[in-house]
Design a protein around this motif. Structure first.
Motif, PDB file in Angstrom:
ATOM      1  N   ASN A 140     -32.524 -44.533  -9.053  1.00 37.93           N
ATOM      2  CA  ASN A 140     -33.018 -43.840  -7.871  1.00 37.93           C
ATOM      3  C   ASN A 140     -34.134 -44.698  -7.290  1.00 37.93           C
ATOM      4  O   ASN A 140     -35.223 -44.766  -7.861  1.00 37.93           O
ATOM      5  CB  ASN A 140     -33.529 -42.444  -8.234  1.00 37.93           C
ATOM      6  N   THR A 141     -33.863 -45.374  -6.184  1.00 31.22           N
ATOM      7  CA  THR A 141     -34.850 -46.306  -5.623  1.00 31.22           C
ATOM      8  C   THR A 141     -36.019 -45.594  -4.953  1.00 31.22           C
ATOM      9  O   THR A 141     -37.033 -46.224  -4.671  1.00 31.22           O
ATOM     10  CB  THR A 141     -34.191 -47.285  -4.642  1.00 31.22           C
ATOM     11  N   SER A 142     -35.918 -44.308  -4.718  1.00 31.90           N
ATOM     12  CA  SER A 142     -37.047 -43.554  -4.161  1.00 31.90           C
ATOM     13  C   SER A 142     -38.101 -43.254  -5.220  1.00 31.90           C
ATOM     14  O   SER A 142     -39.295 -43.287  -4.955  1.00 31.90           O
ATOM     15  CB  SER A 142     -36.565 -42.238  -3.552  1.00 31.90           C
ATOM     16  N   THR A 143     -37.637 -42.968  -6.434  1.00 26.93           N
ATOM     17  CA  THR A 143     -38.552 -42.623  -7.521  1.00 26.93           C
ATOM     18  C   THR A 143     -38.651 -43.723  -8.579  1.00 26.93           C
ATOM     19  O   THR A 143     -39.498 -43.649  -9.459  1.00 26.93           O
ATOM     20  CB  THR A 143     -38.083 -41.334  -8.225  1.00 26.93           C
ATOM     21  N   CYS A 144     -37.760 -44.691  -8.505  1.00 28.53           N
ATOM     22  CA  CYS A 144     -37.652 -45.779  -9.487  1.00 28.53           C
ATOM     23  C   CYS A 144     -37.248 -45.275 -10.873  1.00 28.53           C
ATOM     24  O   CYS A 144     -37.441 -45.958 -11.884  1.00 28.53           O
ATOM     25  CB  CYS A 144     -38.930 -46.614  -9.563  1.00 28.53           C
ATOM     26  N   ALA A 145     -36.681 -44.094 -10.927  1.00 31.98           N
ATOM     27  CA  ALA A 145     -36.200 -43.542 -12.191  1.00 31.98           C
ATOM     28  C   ALA A 145     -34.748 -43.971 -12.415  1.00 31.98           C
ATOM     29  O   ALA A 145     -33.969 -44.062 -11.470  1.00 31.98           O
ATOM     30  CB  ALA A 145     -36.292 -42.018 -12.177  1.00 31.98           C
ATOM     31  N   CYS A 151     -39.151 -51.540  -7.525  1.00 31.85           N
ATOM     32  CA  CYS A 151     -39.008 -50.816  -8.795  1.00 31.85           C
ATOM     33  C   CYS A 151     -39.020 -51.830  -9.950  1.00 31.85           C
ATOM     34  O   CYS A 151     -37.964 -52.148 -10.508  1.00 31.85           O
ATOM     35  CB  CYS A 151     -37.702 -50.025  -8.828  1.00 31.85           C
TER      36      CYS A 151
END
Length: 146
Positions: A15-20, A72
């Motif tokens: 998830n590139t928005s949260t880097c998770a 990230c």
């Protein structure tokens, strides 16, 4: 025969928005990538290159740069793991072109990301620009040593 294959199989777990990273999803995608390469793709290519029992060409599989490592940084170990699997998968079939190192490796921030990819443009695209494709082509050529 040059191969640039498998990145789309594993890109969905970050998830590139949260880097998770969804680790379970990543592991399942990586296992599927391994199976596709070792049980289908590489054996079929090797068979297609074999004439009268003689392999008539080379197979070169590239590993992957990490287009997300500047946004990230925690994605780098996952890219390295994918690349380890690609190296194991191609062993016995062909060679591995080390594009990851040529694009800057683990250096974060990676100074080559904006030069070699569209990640810093309005498109935020993981694909290479002309400069990146030149690096990839040179890496294939150097790997083959022709």
């Amino acid at each position: 025969m040059t191969l640039d294959i498998g990145a789309n199989d594993i890109k969905g777990s970050l998830n590139t928005s949260t880097c998770a990273t969804d680790v379970a999803s990543f592991n399942a995608e990586l296992a599927q990538l391994d199976a596709n390469l070792t049980q289908v793709i590489l054996p079929k290519i090797r068979a297609a290159l074999t004439v009268n029992g003689v392999v008539t060409g080379d197979i070169v599989l590239m590993n992957y740069y990490d287009p997300y490592q500047n946004i990230c940084p925690n994605s780098v170990p996952y890219t390295q793991l994918v690349n380890q699997h690609l190296a194991q998968d191609v062993a016995g079939y062909g060679l591995l072109a080390d594009v990851f190192s040529r694009f800057g490796g683990t250096t974060t921030p990676n100074p080559n990301t904006c030069t070699y990819t569209w990640m810093c443009s309005v498109f935020k695209d993981i694909h290479s620009k002309d400069a990146g494709y030149q690096v990839i082509a040179q890496t294939f050529e150097d790997t083959l040593g022709y």
